[in-house]
Design an enzyme around this catalytic site. Sequence first.
Site, short mmCIF file in Angstrom:
data_model
loop_
_atom_site.label_atom_id
_atom_site.label_comp_id
_atom_site.label_asym_id
_atom_site.label_seq_id
_atom_site.Cartn_x
_atom_site.Cartn_y
_atom_site.Cartn_z
N HIS A 1 0.82 -1.20 0.00
CA HIS A 1 0.00 0.00 0.00
C HIS A 1 0.86 1.26 0.00
O HIS A 1 1.86 1.36 0.72
CB HIS A 1 -0.89 0.04 1.23
CG HIS A 1 -2.16 -0.74 1.10
ND1 HIS A 1 -3.08 -0.51 0.09
CD2 HIS A 1 -2.68 -1.73 1.88
CE1 HIS A 1 -4.10 -1.34 0.24
NE2 HIS A 1 -3.88 -2.09 1.31
N CYS B 1 0.85 2.19 -5.33
CA CYS B 1 0.07 3.22 -6.03
C CYS B 1 0.82 4.56 -6.04
O CYS B 1 1.68 4.81 -5.19
CB CYS B 1 -1.28 3.42 -5.35
SG CYS B 1 -2.41 2.03 -5.55
#
Length: 216
Positions: free
Chosen positions: A132, A193
Site C-alpha cells: 500500500h 500506487c
Amino acid sequence: MGKPRDETMIRRSRYVIGIVCLLIGSLFLTESWWKDRVATSNSKRVTEAIQLQQPDRGEFDFETVEPLSWDDLLNVRNRFHDLPTIGMITIPDIDLELPILYGLDNENLAVGAGTMRASQQMGRGNYALAGHYTQSPTALFGPLHTIKTGTMIYVTDLTNTYQYRTEALETVPPTRIDVLDETTDATITLITCTFDATERLIVKGELVQTTPYISN
C-alpha cells in the site's frame, strides 16, 4: 428573568456544538496520519518477533485489493502469529523494513508486502511484491516514492539474504501487467500506487549477491 437564561443556554449549546464539529473535522483530516501510525506499529510487531509460516493457499488477484481500512488494520492485530509471513524486505537507504506475506489478502497488506504470484521464489526469476502507498515516509510502501536507482534492496527468507540493486523506476497505468512477466535473470519488482492512486509506481531491481542470513 427567563429570557437571559435561555440565551445563555443557547450560546453554550452553540459553543459545545462548535467544539464537537472541530474535533470531528480534525479526526477526518488526520485519519490518514493515524492509519499510518497503526500500520507502522503492526509492521514492527511482526518483524521484531518474526515467525515464518508454511502457507498452503493465498489470494493473488490484484483487482481484489481494497484501500487500507481501519477494519484490516485493527483485525490483524489479533492474529500476528497466524499471518502467512514468509520473509522480510529491507531497504536501509529509505528506512523501509517490512514483513513479506504470502498473497495479496487485505490483512496481509495492512502489515507489509504481499507476493503477487503463488510460485515465485526469492533469488529466482521475477520476485514481485505489492504494498500500500501511504502519505507517511515510514509506513508500508510509502517510502518507495523516495527511492533512487542504485539503491540496494534486501529480501530474506531467514535462510539466505538476496541483495538487489535498483535499476529502474517507472510510473505505469494499472493495465500494465507485463511488469509481472517472468524474467530469465533474477530480478525484483516492487509495486505501489501513486499519490492519486490512478497509476502504479514500479521499482525494478537486479540480483547482485546472495549471502547466508545473519540475525541482528
